[in-house]
Design an enzyme around this catalytic site. Structure first.
Site, PDB file in Angstrom:
ATOM      1  N   ILE A  57     -78.012 -93.806   6.323  1.00 24.95           N
ATOM      2  CA  ILE A  57     -76.545 -93.828   6.394  1.00 24.95           C
ATOM      3  C   ILE A  57     -76.006 -92.623   7.168  1.00 24.95           C
ATOM      4  CG2 ILE A  57     -75.964 -92.651   4.212  1.00 24.95           C
ATOM      5  CD1 ILE A  57     -74.338 -95.840   5.659  1.00 24.95           C
ATOM      6  N   SER A  89     -81.991 -81.176   5.463  1.00 25.08           N
ATOM      7  CA  SER A  89     -82.818 -82.320   5.109  1.00 25.08           C
ATOM      8  C   SER A  89     -84.249 -81.814   5.070  1.00 25.08           C
ATOM      9  CB  SER A  89     -82.650 -83.401   6.189  1.00 25.08           C
ATOM     10  OG  SER A  89     -82.817 -84.686   5.664  1.00 25.08           O
ATOM     11  N   ARG A  90     -85.021 -82.302   4.092  1.00 18.78           N
ATOM     12  CA  ARG A  90     -86.365 -81.740   3.908  1.00 18.78           C
ATOM     13  C   ARG A  90     -87.273 -82.054   5.086  1.00 18.78           C
ATOM     14  NH1 ARG A  90     -87.238 -84.968  -1.413  1.00 18.78           N
ATOM     15  NH2 ARG A  90     -86.735 -86.453   0.225  1.00 18.78           N
ATOM     16  N   LYS A 150     -71.526 -92.586  -2.063  1.00 22.95           N
ATOM     17  CA  LYS A 150     -71.707 -93.334  -3.309  1.00 22.95           C
ATOM     18  C   LYS A 150     -73.184 -93.624  -3.477  1.00 22.95           C
ATOM     19  CE  LYS A 150     -72.938 -97.018  -2.630  1.00 22.95           C
ATOM     20  NZ  LYS A 150     -74.161 -97.660  -2.004  1.00 22.95           N
ATOM     21  N   ASP A 174     -77.124-100.190  -6.403  1.00 18.26           N
ATOM     22  CA  ASP A 174     -76.788 -99.278  -5.300  1.00 18.26           C
ATOM     23  C   ASP A 174     -75.799 -99.960  -4.350  1.00 18.26           C
ATOM     24  OD1 ASP A 174     -77.469 -96.643  -3.746  1.00 18.26           O
ATOM     25  OD2 ASP A 174     -77.620 -98.269  -2.287  1.00 18.26           O
TER      26      ASP A 174
HETATM   27  P1  NAP Z   1     -82.295 -92.857   3.029  1.00 23.41           P
HETATM   28  O1  NAP Z   1     -82.452 -93.565   4.337  1.00 23.41           O
HETATM   29  O2  NAP Z   1     -83.449 -92.826   2.094  1.00 23.41           O
HETATM   30  O3  NAP Z   1     -81.796 -91.390   3.384  1.00 23.41           O
HETATM   31  C1  NAP Z   1     -81.515 -90.417   2.391  1.00 23.41           C
HETATM   32  C2  NAP Z   1     -82.129 -89.099   2.844  1.00 23.41           C
HETATM   33  O4  NAP Z   1     -81.870 -88.138   1.821  1.00 23.41           O
HETATM   34  C3  NAP Z   1     -83.604 -89.155   3.019  1.00 23.41           C
HETATM   35  O5  NAP Z   1     -83.962 -89.502   4.340  1.00 23.41           O
HETATM   36  C4  NAP Z   1     -84.069 -87.763   2.631  1.00 23.41           C
HETATM   37  O6  NAP Z   1     -84.229 -86.969   3.797  1.00 23.41           O
HETATM   38  C5  NAP Z   1     -82.926 -87.174   1.814  1.00 23.41           C
HETATM   39  N1  NAP Z   1     -83.312 -86.916   0.419  1.00 23.41           N
HETATM   40  C6  NAP Z   1     -83.008 -85.796  -0.294  1.00 23.41           C
HETATM   41  N2  NAP Z   1     -83.464 -85.871  -1.531  1.00 23.41           N
HETATM   42  C7  NAP Z   1     -84.096 -87.041  -1.633  1.00 23.41           C
HETATM   43  C8  NAP Z   1     -84.773 -87.686  -2.698  1.00 23.41           C
HETATM   44  N3  NAP Z   1     -84.887 -87.119  -3.904  1.00 23.41           N
HETATM   45  N4  NAP Z   1     -85.307 -88.921  -2.456  1.00 23.41           N
HETATM   46  C9  NAP Z   1     -85.202 -89.514  -1.255  1.00 23.41           C
HETATM   47  N5  NAP Z   1     -84.540 -88.933  -0.199  1.00 23.41           N
HETATM   48  C10 NAP Z   1     -83.994 -87.712  -0.404  1.00 23.41           C
HETATM   49  O7  NAP Z   1     -81.070 -93.475   2.199  1.00 23.41           O
HETATM   50  P2  NAP Z   1     -79.697 -94.035   2.777  1.00 23.41           P
HETATM   51  O8  NAP Z   1     -79.780 -95.504   2.978  1.00 23.41           O
HETATM   52  O9  NAP Z   1     -79.232 -93.186   3.894  1.00 23.41           O
HETATM   53  O10 NAP Z   1     -78.794 -93.856   1.478  1.00 23.41           O
HETATM   54  C11 NAP Z   1     -78.369 -92.583   1.060  1.00 23.41           C
HETATM   55  C12 NAP Z   1     -77.090 -92.756   0.256  1.00 23.41           C
HETATM   56  O11 NAP Z   1     -76.120 -93.426   1.085  1.00 23.41           O
HETATM   57  C13 NAP Z   1     -77.288 -93.643  -0.985  1.00 23.41           C
HETATM   58  O12 NAP Z   1     -76.621 -93.091  -2.070  1.00 23.41           O
HETATM   59  C14 NAP Z   1     -76.694 -94.988  -0.571  1.00 23.41           C
HETATM   60  O13 NAP Z   1     -76.115 -95.695  -1.657  1.00 23.41           O
HETATM   61  C15 NAP Z   1     -75.613 -94.566   0.420  1.00 23.41           C
HETATM   62  N6  NAP Z   1     -75.304 -95.632   1.397  1.00 23.41           N
HETATM   63  C16 NAP Z   1     -76.307 -96.298   2.046  1.00 23.41           C
HETATM   64  C17 NAP Z   1     -75.989 -97.346   2.917  1.00 23.41           C
HETATM   65  C18 NAP Z   1     -77.051 -98.135   3.662  1.00 23.41           C
HETATM   66  O14 NAP Z   1     -76.721 -99.150   4.308  1.00 23.41           O
HETATM   67  N7  NAP Z   1     -78.320 -97.764   3.622  1.00 23.41           N
HETATM   68  C19 NAP Z   1     -74.649 -97.685   3.130  1.00 23.41           C
HETATM   69  C20 NAP Z   1     -73.667 -96.945   2.509  1.00 23.41           C
HETATM   70  C21 NAP Z   1     -74.009 -95.919   1.635  1.00 23.41           C
HETATM   71  P3  NAP Z   1     -85.319 -85.764   3.777  1.00 23.41           P
HETATM   72  O15 NAP Z   1     -86.603 -86.374   3.317  1.00 23.41           O
HETATM   73  O16 NAP Z   1     -85.335 -85.287   5.174  1.00 23.41           O
HETATM   74  O17 NAP Z   1     -84.776 -84.762   2.789  1.00 23.41           O
END
Ligand code: NAP
Length: 309
Positions: free
Chosen positions: A13, A35-36, A89, A167
């Protein structure tokens, strides 16, 4: 003066929505990320929020896009360092955490913007206005998406605290709580857990309004083909349908054209964040998160086929 912003949690996101919205908005200057594992080209990159806050004292604000179980510590550290905070969120891992963050923001005189991006869908404001003064008689929410398409490789969503299908489902609840004139609560819930995961792959809720009207919600992560993010509400004087996650509104089957200024959830989210920072205000509403927590509290649990991430 543009607000100097640090982005936390560079994943799907952050790259799909936050970075493009920030780059296009002159009210913000993206100067750092934490970011880690990931880096963002052209900005200072740090492995942790703590390192970013220590090395970049000139930051005005941070925006957190990590999974919810990493929100609390990052937001607390930023508020204590005197930064404004915007939260993706779902807002946090537990309902008390968001209350504590709200109090912390007030203590430091900083903005906490706890966002619900679907509320910024182009049809949502008009839906809320249309419902005012009407009498609700029923409703259905259908939120069905393919987890492999929207959450590729994300194990965190299946871990304890990851919320599973809630989620995305919490987005529907954020729209419902925004447009309804009255409050709703969870009357009944059935949650389907894959036998190898800690979070539900599907959920079936009966929500009740204070007037006793039932709104049924169906959330499912196993959807193939058409992806559905619909809220339909029936009143004594017509019905509305919000589809595409709040982006498109129909009243009595006829599309309602949205103002072009309402396009783009994330540009509008950052515009709102800038307004809140300038006004010294916070915006926090954890009702959608309470509904999810309550579904876990009273939900009947069914075990279903294993799910491979
Ligand atoms: P994602 O692709 O997994 O990205 C989240 C990033 O957060 C990871 O790449 C990771 O980067 C970092 N991170 C830090 N602590 C973490 C942990 N304990 N576990 C996993 N990752 C961790 O997820 P995302 O889809 O972007 O979603 C993130 C948030 O945005 C969620 O709350 C989701 O509900 C919201 N969201 C997502 C979407 C969608 O379409 N995917 C849409 C709207 C909102 P590092 O490893 O580099 O730290």
């Amino acid at each position: 003066m543009a607000l100097k912003l640090g982005l936390v949690g560079i994943g799907k996101i952050a790259r799909d929505q936050h970075i493009p919205a920030l780059v296009a908005d002159p009210r913000f200057e993206l100067v750092a990320c934490a970011s880690r594992n990931a880096r963002v080209e052209g900005v200072a990159s740090f492995a942790s929020v703590e390192a970013m806050l220590a090395e970049m004292p000139a930051l005005d604000a941070i925006s957190i896009c990590t999974p919810p179980n990493a929100h609390f510590e990052a937001a607390l550290a930023a508020l204590r360092a005197g930064k404004h905070v915007m939260l993706e969120k779902p807002p946090a891992a537990t309902t008390r955490q968001i209350a504590l963050l709200q109090a912390e923001a007030a203590r430091h005189g900083r903005t906490l913007f706890q966002t619900w991006h679907s509320r910024f869908g182009a049809g949502v404001d008009a839906a809320r206005d249309w419902l005012r003064g009407r009498t609700l008689t029923g409703g259905t929410i259908t939120w069905k998406e393919d987890v492999y398409e929207w959450h590729p490789g994300q194990q965190w969503i299946w871990d304890a605290g990851g919320l599973g299908v809630f989620d995305p489902g919490i987005n529907a609840l954020s729209v419902l709580t925004e447009v309804l004139a009255e409050e709703a609560f969870v009357h009944k819930a059935v949650l389907e857990f894959p036998e190898n995961q800690q979070a539900p792959i599907a959920a079936h809720l009966d929500l009740r309004t204070e007037a006793g009207v039932t709104v049924k919600a169906e959330f499912d992560f196993r959807q193939k083909g058409e992806q559905i993010w619909d809220v339909e509400l029936v009143t004594t004087t017509g019905r509305l349908r919000l589809s595409q996650g709040g982006g498109v509104l129909e009243i009595d089957g006829r599309p309602v054209a949205a103002d072009a200024a309402l396009a783009g959830e994330y540009p509008r989210l950052y515009a709102r964040f800038a307004e809140l920072c300038a006004a010294g205000q916070s915006e926090v509403d954890w009702r959608p998160f309470q509904l999810v927590a309550d579904a876990f509290l009273i939900g009947e649990r069914r075990t279903v086929a294993p799910h491979q991430v």
